[in-house]
Design a protein around this motif. Structure first.
Motif, PDB file in Angstrom:
ATOM      1  N   TYR A 178     -19.913 -34.093 -10.352  1.00  0.00           N
ATOM      2  CA  TYR A 178     -20.797 -33.107 -10.855  1.00  0.00           C
ATOM      3  C   TYR A 178     -21.775 -32.383 -10.094  1.00  0.00           C
ATOM      4  O   TYR A 178     -22.302 -31.302 -10.066  1.00  0.00           O
ATOM      5  CB  TYR A 178     -21.410 -33.470 -12.201  1.00  0.00           C
ATOM      6  N   PHE A 179     -22.416 -33.405  -9.200  1.00  0.00           N
ATOM      7  CA  PHE A 179     -23.501 -33.039  -8.268  1.00  0.00           C
ATOM      8  C   PHE A 179     -22.920 -33.168  -6.690  1.00  0.00           C
ATOM      9  O   PHE A 179     -22.243 -34.002  -6.516  1.00  0.00           O
ATOM     10  CB  PHE A 179     -24.794 -33.620  -8.573  1.00  0.00           C
ATOM     11  N   ASP A 180     -23.731 -32.550  -5.909  1.00  0.00           N
ATOM     12  CA  ASP A 180     -23.219 -32.336  -4.576  1.00  0.00           C
ATOM     13  C   ASP A 180     -23.999 -33.297  -3.593  1.00  0.00           C
ATOM     14  O   ASP A 180     -23.742 -33.456  -2.510  1.00  0.00           O
ATOM     15  CB  ASP A 180     -23.596 -30.884  -4.173  1.00  0.00           C
ATOM     16  N   ASP A 181     -25.019 -33.768  -3.992  1.00  0.00           N
ATOM     17  CA  ASP A 181     -26.289 -34.684  -3.432  1.00  0.00           C
ATOM     18  C   ASP A 181     -25.246 -36.042  -2.903  1.00  0.00           C
ATOM     19  O   ASP A 181     -25.025 -37.088  -3.857  1.00  0.00           O
ATOM     20  CB  ASP A 181     -27.356 -34.864  -4.049  1.00  0.00           C
ATOM     21  N   PRO A 182     -25.032 -36.274  -1.844  1.00  0.00           N
ATOM     22  CA  PRO A 182     -24.273 -37.494  -1.305  1.00  0.00           C
ATOM     23  C   PRO A 182     -25.415 -38.567  -1.348  1.00  0.00           C
ATOM     24  O   PRO A 182     -24.687 -39.642  -1.401  1.00  0.00           O
ATOM     25  CB  PRO A 182     -23.876 -36.985   0.055  1.00  0.00           C
ATOM     26  N   ASN A 183     -26.387 -38.691  -1.397  1.00  0.00           N
ATOM     27  CA  ASN A 183     -27.283 -39.791  -1.350  1.00  0.00           C
ATOM     28  C   ASN A 183     -28.590 -39.359  -2.401  1.00  0.00           C
ATOM     29  O   ASN A 183     -29.693 -39.198  -1.919  1.00  0.00           O
ATOM     30  CB  ASN A 183     -28.052 -39.876  -0.105  1.00  0.00           C
ATOM     31  N   PRO A 184     -28.284 -39.647  -3.662  1.00  0.00           N
ATOM     32  CA  PRO A 184     -29.540 -39.446  -4.623  1.00  0.00           C
ATOM     33  C   PRO A 184     -30.528 -40.569  -4.746  1.00  0.00           C
ATOM     34  O   PRO A 184     -31.567 -40.490  -5.288  1.00  0.00           O
ATOM     35  CB  PRO A 184     -28.591 -39.066  -6.078  1.00  0.00           C
ATOM     36  N   LEU A 226     -28.039 -26.493 -20.996  1.00  0.00           N
ATOM     37  CA  LEU A 226     -26.731 -25.799 -20.183  1.00  0.00           C
ATOM     38  C   LEU A 226     -27.145 -26.159 -18.817  1.00  0.00           C
ATOM     39  O   LEU A 226     -28.229 -25.583 -18.440  1.00  0.00           O
ATOM     40  CB  LEU A 226     -26.799 -24.331 -20.584  1.00  0.00           C
ATOM     41  N   ASP A 227     -26.144 -26.417 -17.980  1.00  0.00           N
ATOM     42  CA  ASP A 227     -26.671 -26.548 -16.358  1.00  0.00           C
ATOM     43  C   ASP A 227     -25.811 -25.361 -15.719  1.00  0.00           C
ATOM     44  O   ASP A 227     -24.755 -25.216 -15.770  1.00  0.00           O
ATOM     45  CB  ASP A 227     -25.954 -27.884 -15.997  1.00  0.00           C
ATOM     46  N   ARG A 228     -26.582 -24.469 -15.416  1.00  0.00           N
ATOM     47  CA  ARG A 228     -26.141 -23.190 -14.828  1.00  0.00           C
ATOM     48  C   ARG A 228     -26.378 -23.138 -13.304  1.00  0.00           C
ATOM     49  O   ARG A 228     -27.449 -23.084 -12.818  1.00  0.00           O
ATOM     50  CB  ARG A 228     -26.731 -21.779 -15.255  1.00  0.00           C
ATOM     51  N   ARG A 229     -25.202 -23.377 -12.452  1.00  0.00           N
ATOM     52  CA  ARG A 229     -25.510 -23.646 -11.017  1.00  0.00           C
ATOM     53  C   ARG A 229     -23.980 -22.916 -10.427  1.00  0.00           C
ATOM     54  O   ARG A 229     -23.347 -23.165 -10.712  1.00  0.00           O
ATOM     55  CB  ARG A 229     -25.279 -25.007 -10.473  1.00  0.00           C
ATOM     56  N   GLY A 230     -24.413 -21.801  -9.723  1.00  0.00           N
ATOM     57  CA  GLY A 230     -23.398 -20.966  -9.117  1.00  0.00           C
ATOM     58  C   GLY A 230     -22.519 -20.366 -10.489  1.00  0.00           C
ATOM     59  O   GLY A 230     -23.067 -19.744 -11.297  1.00  0.00           O
ATOM     60  N   GLU A 231     -21.208 -20.376 -10.205  1.00  0.00           N
ATOM     61  CA  GLU A 231     -20.245 -20.036 -11.285  1.00  0.00           C
ATOM     62  C   GLU A 231     -19.893 -20.886 -12.362  1.00  0.00           C
ATOM     63  O   GLU A 231     -19.361 -20.635 -13.280  1.00  0.00           O
ATOM     64  CB  GLU A 231     -18.964 -19.661 -10.490  1.00  0.00           C
ATOM     65  N   ARG A 232     -20.384 -22.177 -12.022  1.00  0.00           N
ATOM     66  CA  ARG A 232     -20.439 -23.339 -13.298  1.00  0.00           C
ATOM     67  C   ARG A 232     -21.352 -23.119 -14.300  1.00  0.00           C
ATOM     68  O   ARG A 232     -22.598 -23.157 -13.918  1.00  0.00           O
ATOM     69  CB  ARG A 232     -20.362 -24.578 -12.614  1.00  0.00           C
ATOM     70  N   THR A 233     -20.713 -23.180 -15.492  1.00  0.00           N
ATOM     71  CA  THR A 233     -21.791 -23.399 -16.594  1.00  0.00           C
ATOM     72  C   THR A 233     -21.541 -24.896 -17.281  1.00  0.00           C
ATOM     73  O   THR A 233     -20.394 -24.705 -17.882  1.00  0.00           O
ATOM     74  CB  THR A 233     -21.811 -22.613 -17.361  1.00  0.00           C
ATOM     75  N   LYS A 255     -25.327 -38.647 -18.789  1.00  0.00           N
ATOM     76  CA  LYS A 255     -24.924 -37.343 -19.089  1.00  0.00           C
ATOM     77  C   LYS A 255     -23.675 -37.146 -19.411  1.00  0.00           C
ATOM     78  O   LYS A 255     -22.608 -37.524 -18.481  1.00  0.00           O
ATOM     79  CB  LYS A 255     -25.294 -36.746 -17.777  1.00  0.00           C
ATOM     80  N   ARG A 256     -23.223 -36.717 -20.340  1.00  0.00           N
ATOM     81  CA  ARG A 256     -21.887 -36.434 -20.988  1.00  0.00           C
ATOM     82  C   ARG A 256     -21.568 -34.857 -21.003  1.00  0.00           C
ATOM     83  O   ARG A 256     -22.133 -34.003 -21.348  1.00  0.00           O
ATOM     84  CB  ARG A 256     -21.764 -37.022 -22.349  1.00  0.00           C
ATOM     85  N   ASP A 257     -20.407 -34.552 -20.206  1.00  0.00           N
ATOM     86  CA  ASP A 257     -20.016 -32.977 -20.255  1.00  0.00           C
ATOM     87  C   ASP A 257     -19.371 -32.898 -21.422  1.00  0.00           C
ATOM     88  O   ASP A 257     -18.203 -33.355 -21.757  1.00  0.00           O
ATOM     89  CB  ASP A 257     -18.869 -32.908 -19.181  1.00  0.00           C
ATOM     90  N   ILE A 258     -20.035 -31.872 -22.426  1.00  0.00           N
ATOM     91  CA  ILE A 258     -19.267 -31.745 -23.902  1.00  0.00           C
ATOM     92  C   ILE A 258     -19.089 -30.155 -23.629  1.00  0.00           C
ATOM     93  O   ILE A 258     -19.032 -29.340 -24.848  1.00  0.00           O
ATOM     94  CB  ILE A 258     -20.493 -31.949 -24.780  1.00  0.00           C
ATOM     95  N   THR A 259     -18.891 -29.765 -22.488  1.00  0.00           N
ATOM     96  CA  THR A 259     -18.428 -28.274 -22.686  1.00  0.00           C
ATOM     97  C   THR A 259     -17.290 -27.982 -23.475  1.00  0.00           C
ATOM     98  O   THR A 259     -17.400 -26.910 -24.097  1.00  0.00           O
ATOM     99  CB  THR A 259     -18.209 -27.633 -21.161  1.00  0.00           C
ATOM    100  N   LEU A 260     -16.069 -28.714 -23.359  1.00  0.00           N
ATOM    101  CA  LEU A 260     -14.923 -28.300 -23.982  1.00  0.00           C
ATOM    102  C   LEU A 260     -15.318 -28.339 -25.482  1.00  0.00           C
ATOM    103  O   LEU A 260     -14.673 -27.552 -26.412  1.00  0.00           O
ATOM    104  CB  LEU A 260     -13.672 -29.140 -23.870  1.00  0.00           C
ATOM    105  N   GLU A 261     -15.759 -29.443 -25.950  1.00  0.00           N
ATOM    106  CA  GLU A 261     -16.390 -29.866 -27.177  1.00  0.00           C
ATOM    107  C   GLU A 261     -17.083 -28.665 -27.806  1.00  0.00           C
ATOM    108  O   GLU A 261     -16.810 -28.173 -28.892  1.00  0.00           O
ATOM    109  CB  GLU A 261     -17.031 -31.017 -27.304  1.00  0.00           C
TER     110      GLU A 261
END
Length: 402
Positions: free
Chosen positions: A73-79, A115-122, A146-152
């Protein structure tokens, strides 16, 4: 003087016993290490099997650990070592209502959705924070899930929309029925008065103002009754719950036929460009052709209203997987976010008064629902709108021509 062990058994035997003890201890330590490694692998397997993002956050809001799902979900390789609000939200400051801070302050779990809005993804996330305590019971860190509940959320929205539309459909049917009867009486008496007009003209003369007024008023009454009749028919069409016997038809050909009907309307708006992006092969669906045409007519006319005086309307029809898609895109002014969830409600319209009574899209919704399909819309203000109709794809039998 008391003899030592070395005096009794000799120095060589003493050294031998010492090394044996050391060997036993080393064997025990090796067994402990293997056991610890096994448990570590087991815990890691459990963590890897969790489909949610896990992060351990320290009291100064730094990330101490993330599981592999984080990187989906996140692009940071070294959080590790970075502030959680910088990594998760891209914010220099801690987030308002942060459940991690609540857990650190109270020592109790907390929950939040956002709602996490980054670029084209929500993505719709549900956050749950739980304390990790030390041996004294104090909170030394926070476990953040952090649970992705978009479909739900999408399924919930569709369910609530379907329930709402069903309720409105019942209400619309009742209103239509109650209006229909007095409307028929008004229309009938207006027609009876029209038949009396010749007698009135004979008695008063063709140019008498009373005759002219009667003629004008009866005409207005008839026109308004016809308009009300159309509204009632629309309401009944929206509320009608019936299974379509349906006939097998080619969606591509249906689109071509419908756009021919609309050709004259489009020619009246020279600034509007119509693009057809249709499948080169037949797209078989099962349905009522007249009602599916009504859906396309409504969508295209709405698109024209949105793009006037200048813009582009694109109509697409194609098959994908087990579904057929009919898509109408426009480059118009788009739809305000606060209107998005009201578009398919009867009598909701963003057009100026007198141009629409707001039942076109609700009728489209009812027709597509009864065909076992789905109609959705996506739009951004100033970026046009896209209405997408999905219908079950029919598979023609061998040798059948659509």
């Amino acid at each position: 003087m008391t003899p030592s062990l070395m005096d009794i058994v000799g120095p060589e035997y003493t050294k031998l016993g010492f090394f044996r003890d050391v060997q036993d201890k080393m064997a025990q330590l090796h067994a402990y290490t293997e056991e610890l490694e096994r448990k570590k692998q087991e815990i890691q397997s459990i963590l890897d099997g969790i489909v949610d993002v896990l992060a351990v956050i320290t009291p100064d809001l730094c990330i101490q650990y993330v599981n592999p799902v984080f990187f989906r979900y996140f692009d940071d390789p070294n959080p590790g070592g970075k502030r959680c609000h910088e990594v998760f939200r891209g914010s220099a400051e801690p987030c308002a209502g942060c459940p991690v801070q609540t857990t650190l302050a109270t020592g109790r779990p907390d929950r939040l959705t956002y709602l996490d809005r980054r670029g084209e993804r929500t993505i719709h996330f549900e956050l749950v924070s739980a304390p990790i305590r030390d041996e004294h019971g104090n909170t030394r860190a926070v476990l953040l899930t952090k649970r992705d509940i978009t479909l739900e959320k999408e399924y919930q929205a569709k369910y609530y929309q379907a329930e709402k539309m069903a309720t409105i459909g019942l209400l619309a049917a009742g209103v239509a029925h109650e209006i229909n009867n007095p409307l028929a009486s008004i229309s009938g008496f207006a027609e009876a008065l029209r038949r009396r007009l010749p007698q009135l003209r004979q008695r008063l003369g063709e140019t008498d103002p009373l005759v002219q007024d009667f003629n004008e008023y009866i005409g207005i009454i008839s026109e308004e009754c016809a308009r009300c009749r159309d509204i009632v028919l629309g309401l009944l069409s929206f509320s009608r719950q019936r299974a379509y016997a349906g006939q097998r038809l080619d969606l591509v050909q249906l689109v071509r036929d419908t756009l021919k009907i609309l050709a004259h309307k489009i020619k009246e708006a020279p600034g509007v460009q119509l693009i057809q992006d249709l499948s080169p092969t037949a797209v078989p669906v099962c349905g009522d052709p007249s009602e599916l045409k009504q859906v396309l007519v409504n969508l295209v006319l709405n698109a024209m209203d949105a793009v006037l005086p200048q813009g582009t309307i694109t109509v697409r029809a194609h098959a994908h997987g087990k579904d057929a898609f009919l898509i109408v895109e426009d480059t118009g002014h788009g739809i305000a976010p606060e209107h998005m969830d009201k578009l398919f409600l009867p009598f909701f319209s963003t057009k100026t008064q007198g141009h629409s009574i707001g039942i076109g899209l609700s009728i489209c919704y009812g027709i597509i629902q009864q065909h076992g399909g789905e109609i959705t819309v996506c739009s951004e203000p100033g970026q046009g709108a896209t209405f997408r109709v999905r219908l079950p794809l029919e598979h023609p039998t061998s040798g059948e021509n659509l």
